[in-house]
Design a protein around this motif. Structure first.
Motif, short mmCIF file in Angstrom:
data_model
loop_
_atom_site.label_atom_id
_atom_site.label_comp_id
_atom_site.label_asym_id
_atom_site.label_seq_id
_atom_site.Cartn_x
_atom_site.Cartn_y
_atom_site.Cartn_z
N PRO A 44 0.84 -1.20 0.00
CA PRO A 44 0.00 0.00 0.00
C PRO A 44 0.87 1.24 0.00
O PRO A 44 2.04 1.21 0.40
N ALA A 45 0.30 2.34 -0.46
CA ALA A 45 0.98 3.63 -0.38
C ALA A 45 0.76 4.20 1.02
O ALA A 45 -0.35 4.16 1.55
N LEU A 46 1.82 4.70 1.62
CA LEU A 46 1.72 5.27 2.96
C LEU A 46 1.27 6.73 2.87
O LEU A 46 1.77 7.48 2.02
N GLU A 47 0.36 7.12 3.72
CA GLU A 47 -0.06 8.52 3.78
C GLU A 47 0.93 9.28 4.67
O GLU A 47 1.18 8.89 5.80
N ARG A 48 1.48 10.34 4.13
CA ARG A 48 2.45 11.14 4.86
C ARG A 48 1.96 12.58 4.91
O ARG A 48 1.61 13.15 3.87
N ALA A 49 2.00 13.18 6.09
CA ALA A 49 1.54 14.56 6.23
C ALA A 49 2.47 15.53 5.51
O ALA A 49 2.04 16.42 4.79
N GLY A 80 11.50 -1.22 3.60
CA GLY A 80 10.93 -1.98 2.51
C GLY A 80 9.48 -2.39 2.76
O GLY A 80 8.70 -1.64 3.34
N ILE A 81 9.14 -3.61 2.35
CA ILE A 81 7.75 -4.06 2.42
C ILE A 81 7.29 -4.32 3.85
O ILE A 81 6.11 -4.59 4.08
N MET A 82 8.19 -4.23 4.81
CA MET A 82 7.81 -4.46 6.21
C MET A 82 7.27 -3.21 6.90
O MET A 82 6.71 -3.30 7.99
N VAL A 83 7.40 -2.05 6.28
CA VAL A 83 7.01 -0.82 6.96
C VAL A 83 5.51 -0.76 7.20
O VAL A 83 5.06 -0.42 8.31
N HIS A 84 4.71 -1.09 6.19
CA HIS A 84 3.27 -1.01 6.42
C HIS A 84 2.80 -2.05 7.42
O HIS A 84 1.85 -1.82 8.17
N ARG A 85 3.48 -3.18 7.49
CA ARG A 85 3.15 -4.20 8.49
C ARG A 85 3.52 -3.70 9.89
O ARG A 85 2.81 -3.98 10.86
#
Length: 318
Positions: A175-180, A204-209
């Protein structure tokens, strides 16, 4: 930044890579692509159509590919050398060391389909040692983007940076992360969620998790900081020290537990700010299986990350 979320939908970061590369190539004729018979898996078909004279396909010859990239850089070009990370880093490690890093050639190495993206093809195609091989190399910047936006920003930053860069690009949808206030700077970590009970450092791919795990922990009254350590070299040591100030640190990576993100963080914590720590990743060669099977088996899930944090907090309280 705090309380980052994910947007609906999943994205292939290779698409962000090639779209950005094509846009940069329209602006700068020095940009060229070099591939190892991987035009399809690197998603560079449109680049080849737009710039047929700026695509060099060396065939299945990774050592030659890196050498060609170094030669092009010495001739004033900005080569983006793309290939499956397992083969780019494994087969051409000597050329990366001598021709690129030691020589400080202005080559941009793009490790495509990194980690366990080729799950069913087994250990020969898993790329879970690449960061451990590359991280000790002087002069080599190493970046592990977390989502399409950060992938695009990393490519832009690499093109503008005068020196060798390795960018680890996954094919696994994220997913795309929402950043302020989105800002990408080489060598700077990104705090995506504030917290003072425990810190989760991922890339990497672990950030959203990691973000999902922090959300689950919040429901239990546990305040978890989430740090995106996309720049592995240079390393943001202050961000690690700030994380260690929570009193417990969990690192999460799609990589071996030896020599990658966890190892880098442990080096800082052990020498400057000792605290309980847990490194989540892969223990060694992996069985053949789907990506989700492998992530589940080795605890690289929302529940697995949250459980690791709970375990550290219990250990600290004992």
């Amino acid at each position: 930044m705090s309380d980052a979320k994910t947007t609906a939908g999943l994205f292939d970061c290779r698409e962000a890579y090639v779209a950005t590369l094509e846009a940069l190539a329209h602006e700068d004729e020095r940009i060229v692509a070099v591939v190892n018979d991987s035009v399809g898996s690197s998603k560079l078909g449109k680049f080849r159509s737009a710039f047929p004279d700026r695509m060099i396909n060396v065939g299945i010859a990774e050592q030659a590919m890196v050498g060609v990239g170094a030669g092009l850089a010495n001739g004033g070009k900005i080569p983006f050398v793309s290939g499956a990370s397992c083969f780019l880093t494994g087969r051409a490690l000597e050329q990366i060391k001598a021709d690129v890093a030691y020589s400080q050639a202005n080559v941009k190495l793009c490790g495509i389909s990194s980690g366990i993206a080729y799950g069913e093809l087994g250990p020969t195609h898993h790329s879970i040692e690449d960061l451990a091989w590359l991280r000790p190399m002087a002069n080599l910047t190493v970046i592990v983007p977390s989502d399409p936006w950060e992938t695009s920003e990393a490519i832009k930053a690499a093109a503008a940076f005068n020196g060798p860069v390795f960018i680890r690009i996954s094919r696994m949808p994220v997913p795309a992360l929402e950043r302020a206030n989105p800002t990408f700077t080489i060598g700077k970590a990104e705090t995506l969620r504030e917290g003072d009970d425990v810190a989760i450092i991922a890339n990497g791919i672990m950030v959203h998790r990691a973000l999902d795990a922090a959300q689950a922990l919040a429901a239990e009254g546990i305040s978890a900081r989430v740090v995106n350590m996309s720049s592995l070299t240079p390393l943001d040591e202050q961000a690690i020290l700030d994380a260690a100030a929570t009193g417990a640190v969990v690192t999460v990576e799609e990589h071996s537990v030896k020599g990658g993100l966890g190892g880098a963080v442990a080096e800082v914590i052990a020498t400057q700010a000792p605290c309980p720590m847990r490194i989540l990743g892969f223990p060694g060669f992996l069985p053949t299986g789907s990506v989700e099977f492998l992530l589940e088996r080795y605890g690289l899930t929302t529940d697995g990350i949250a459980d690791a944090a709970r375990g550290l907090l219990a250990k600290r309280a004992a």
